[in-house]
Design a protein around this motif. Structure first.
Motif, PDB file in Angstrom:
ATOM      1  N   ALA A 263       0.834  -1.200   0.000  1.00 51.12           N
ATOM      2  CA  ALA A 263       0.000   0.000   0.000  1.00 51.12           C
ATOM      3  C   ALA A 263       0.871   1.254   0.000  1.00 51.12           C
ATOM      4  O   ALA A 263       0.595   2.210  -0.738  1.00 51.12           O
ATOM      5  N   HIS A 264       1.914   1.249   0.792  1.00 53.00           N
ATOM      6  CA  HIS A 264       2.823   2.404   0.840  1.00 53.00           C
ATOM      7  C   HIS A 264       3.521   2.586  -0.501  1.00 53.00           C
ATOM      8  O   HIS A 264       3.620   3.701  -1.015  1.00 53.00           O
ATOM      9  N   ASP A 265       4.027   1.501  -1.062  1.00 51.86           N
ATOM     10  CA  ASP A 265       4.749   1.587  -2.330  1.00 51.86           C
ATOM     11  C   ASP A 265       3.838   2.054  -3.465  1.00 51.86           C
ATOM     12  O   ASP A 265       4.298   2.738  -4.383  1.00 51.86           O
ATOM     13  N   LEU A 266       2.573   1.702  -3.431  1.00 51.90           N
ATOM     14  CA  LEU A 266       1.642   2.168  -4.457  1.00 51.90           C
ATOM     15  C   LEU A 266       1.242   3.618  -4.226  1.00 51.90           C
ATOM     16  O   LEU A 266       1.081   4.382  -5.179  1.00 51.90           O
ATOM     17  N   ARG A 267       1.093   3.999  -2.974  1.00 53.88           N
ATOM     18  CA  ARG A 267       0.684   5.364  -2.658  1.00 53.88           C
ATOM     19  C   ARG A 267       1.752   6.381  -3.042  1.00 53.88           C
ATOM     20  O   ARG A 267       1.435   7.472  -3.523  1.00 53.88           O
TER      21      ARG A 267
ATOM     22  N   ILE B 272       2.592  11.311  -9.141  1.00 53.78           N
ATOM     23  CA  ILE B 272       1.889  11.468 -10.419  1.00 53.78           C
ATOM     24  C   ILE B 272       0.735  12.456 -10.262  1.00 53.78           C
ATOM     25  O   ILE B 272       0.522  13.324 -11.119  1.00 53.78           O
ATOM     26  N   ARG B 273       0.019  12.341  -9.178  1.00 54.64           N
ATOM     27  CA  ARG B 273      -1.105  13.254  -8.927  1.00 54.64           C
ATOM     28  C   ARG B 273      -0.621  14.694  -8.828  1.00 54.64           C
ATOM     29  O   ARG B 273      -1.247  15.616  -9.353  1.00 54.64           O
ATOM     30  N   GLY B 274       0.497  14.900  -8.152  1.00 54.06           N
ATOM     31  CA  GLY B 274       1.051  16.248  -8.036  1.00 54.06           C
ATOM     32  C   GLY B 274       1.434  16.817  -9.390  1.00 54.06           C
ATOM     33  O   GLY B 274       1.150  17.989  -9.690  1.00 54.06           O
TER      34      GLY B 274
END
Length: 111
Positions: free
Chosen positions: A81-85, A91-93
């Motif tokens: 979960a951390h690695d995906l977040r 990318i979102r930024g």
């Protein structure tokens, strides 16, 4: 007199079985890992108690193994979960910066 002797003899024979039954009924409770039968009474009852104790030890061992596997699974899920977040946040930024016009450069058809 015979009835009293028969009662006393049957009580003496049944006592180890009753104790074993009580021990077996405790297996389903919260303290199942602490349950062990007393090896007392006739040979057959002692052997049954020994087998019960072996079974209880195997169950305890399997419960410990399942707990370890659950801990490993939870740790793995937390890491995934951390690695995906982390990359998704980056990318979102970048996408927000492009959308807000803060990034200059070539225009692409999807922007």
């Amino acid at each position: 007199m015979a009835a009293i002797l028969a009662y006393g003899f049957s009580k003496r024979l049944a006592q180890p079985l009753l104790a074993l039954r009580e021990t077996v009924s405790q297996m389903g409770r919260d303290n199942a890992h602490e349950v062990h039968a007393q090896e007392q009474g006739a040979q057959e009852v002692r052997e049954l108690a020994q087998e019960f104790n072996r079974m209880a030890d195997r169950i305890t061992s399997q419960m410990h193994q399942l707990r370890k596997e659950a801990e490993v699974r939870d740790t793995l899920l937390a890491h995934v979960a951390h690695d995906l977040r982390t990359p998704l946040t980056s990318i979102r930024g970048f996408l927000e910066a492009i959308r807000d016009g803060m990034v200059e450069g070539e225009r692409y058809w999807w922007v």
